[in-house]
Design an enzyme around this catalytic site. Structure first.
Site, mmCIF file in Angstrom:
data_model
loop_
_atom_site.group_PDB
_atom_site.id
_atom_site.type_symbol
_atom_site.label_atom_id
_atom_site.label_comp_id
_atom_site.label_asym_id
_atom_site.label_seq_id
_atom_site.Cartn_x
_atom_site.Cartn_y
_atom_site.Cartn_z
ATOM 1 N N GLY A 19 -97.394 70.730 -53.714
ATOM 2 C CA GLY A 19 -97.187 72.078 -54.238
ATOM 3 C C GLY A 19 -96.600 72.170 -55.630
ATOM 4 C CG ASN A 21 -101.014 72.238 -60.025
ATOM 5 O OD1 ASN A 21 -101.083 72.511 -61.230
ATOM 6 N ND2 ASN A 21 -101.339 71.046 -59.538
ATOM 7 N NE ARG A 72 -115.477 72.577 -42.627
ATOM 8 C CZ ARG A 72 -114.642 71.640 -43.085
ATOM 9 N NH1 ARG A 72 -113.735 71.945 -43.978
ATOM 10 N NH2 ARG A 72 -114.728 70.413 -42.644
ATOM 11 C CG LEU A 100 -112.859 76.259 -49.049
ATOM 12 C CD1 LEU A 100 -112.472 76.868 -50.388
ATOM 13 C CD2 LEU A 100 -112.101 76.938 -47.911
ATOM 14 C CG HIS A 116 -111.044 67.940 -60.179
ATOM 15 N ND1 HIS A 116 -110.949 67.428 -58.909
ATOM 16 C CD2 HIS A 116 -111.608 66.968 -60.935
ATOM 17 C CE1 HIS A 116 -111.448 66.204 -58.898
ATOM 18 N NE2 HIS A 116 -111.851 65.903 -60.112
ATOM 19 C CD GLU A 150 -122.463 70.015 -56.931
ATOM 20 O OE1 GLU A 150 -122.494 68.872 -57.391
ATOM 21 O OE2 GLU A 150 -123.043 70.995 -57.453
ATOM 22 C CB ALA A 180 -102.121 68.500 -68.877
HETATM 23 C C1 GRF Z 1 -103.325 68.089 -58.313
HETATM 24 O O1 GRF Z 1 -103.480 66.901 -59.038
HETATM 25 C C2 GRF Z 1 -104.569 68.932 -58.389
HETATM 26 O O2 GRF Z 1 -105.261 68.801 -59.596
HETATM 27 C C3 GRF Z 1 -105.401 68.392 -57.256
HETATM 28 O O3 GRF Z 1 -104.490 68.074 -56.249
HETATM 29 C C4 GRF Z 1 -103.209 67.828 -56.808
HETATM 30 C C5 GRF Z 1 -102.262 68.784 -56.156
HETATM 31 O O4 GRF Z 1 -100.933 68.545 -56.531
HETATM 32 N N1 GRF Z 1 -106.417 69.341 -56.856
HETATM 33 P P1 GRF Z 1 -99.807 69.597 -56.144
HETATM 34 O O5 GRF Z 1 -99.854 69.766 -54.637
HETATM 35 O O6 GRF Z 1 -100.086 70.871 -56.864
HETATM 36 O O7 GRF Z 1 -98.521 68.953 -56.587
#
Ligand code: GRF
Length: 225
Positions: A19, A21, A72, A100, A116, A150, A180
């Site tokens: 978490g 991000n 799902r 998904l 990503h 995709e 970043a």
């Molecule tokens: C990040 O590197 C994001 O780009 C990828 O999964 C990771 C998640 O990290 N999709 P966090 O849970 O946000 O620390």
């Protein structure tokens, strides 16, 4: 919610783990001038550490455990119902580790973002940093894009370039890219939430950087070679 002159659009964040991000999005959305607020955090894993960031910030954090559903579509229906009950307009996947279905993706089309850790369309999928290092790639980065069926594909909203060092391990590179990511995701969300970007065909229009500077690795010598 009206905050000064700006209207904060309600967003939902989907997580599965650490978490970091989500934490960056929480901090950004707490700024008075940010055009979105987090209305709901959903984790498909009950033990996701990221849930604590939401709870500490007083944000509604719900566990919708995919293992509790027969299939799902049922799991996704529960997520959509929770998101709609919270008035969510934009969904941000932030380390959400479930594939998904087309139905869910279509429902949230051009309203669902993902981050990503590579410069898409390069290095889709898992273990991006291992593969970047193994191939001697000089410049990598991260991408925020609208979600399509995709995996790790869809119109690109924003990207950040990150140099690779010859002494990098996957862990060191992941840490640099993650820094970043924490800048890029709030930036991309603000572009979407404030209506500065839209999708035309499968390309995002608006929000482009006007600069034409280039980043070289290695740098050309003085003669420009
Ligand atoms: C990040 O590197 C994001 O780009 C990828 O999964 C990771 C998640 O990290 N999709 P966090 O849970 O946000 O620390």
């Amino acid at each position: 919610m009206v905050d000064g002159l700006s209207i904060k659009r309600p967003i939902g964040v989907l997580i599965s783990g650490r978490g970091s991000n989500l934490k960056a999005l929480i901090e950004a959305t707490q700024r008075p001038d940010f055009p979105a607020r987090i209305a709901l955090v959903i984790s498909n894993r009950p033990d996701a550490p990221g849930l604590d960031f939401a709870r500490a910030a007083g944000i509604d954090a719900q566990v919708i455990d995919h293992k509790a559903f027969g299939d799902r579509p049922e799991f996704e229906q529960a997520m959509t119902e929770a998101l709609q009950a919270s008035g969510v307009e934009i969904v941000c996947n932030a380390g959400f580790m479930r594939l998904l279905t087309a139905h869910f993706v279509q429902h949230w089309r051009d309203r669902q973002l993902n981050i990503h850790p590579s410069l898409l369309p390069a290095y889709r999928g898992l273990d991006t940093h291992e593969r970047v290092i193994a191939e001697g790639t000089r410049i990598t980065g991260c991408t925020v894009h609208f979600v399509r069926v995709e995996m790790d594909a869809g119109p690109i909203i924003a990207q950040a370039a990150v140099p690779v060092s010859p002494s990098d391990t996957p862990e060191k590179l992941a840490e640099r890219v993650l820094q970043a990511e924490h800048l890029l995701y709030p930036h991309a969300l603000a572009l979407v939430a404030s209506g500065q970007v839209r999708v035309e065909g499968e390309r995002v229009v608006g929000g482009w950087h006007a600069g034409e500077s280039m980043l070289f690795s290695p740098e050309p010598d003085a003669a420009g070679r």
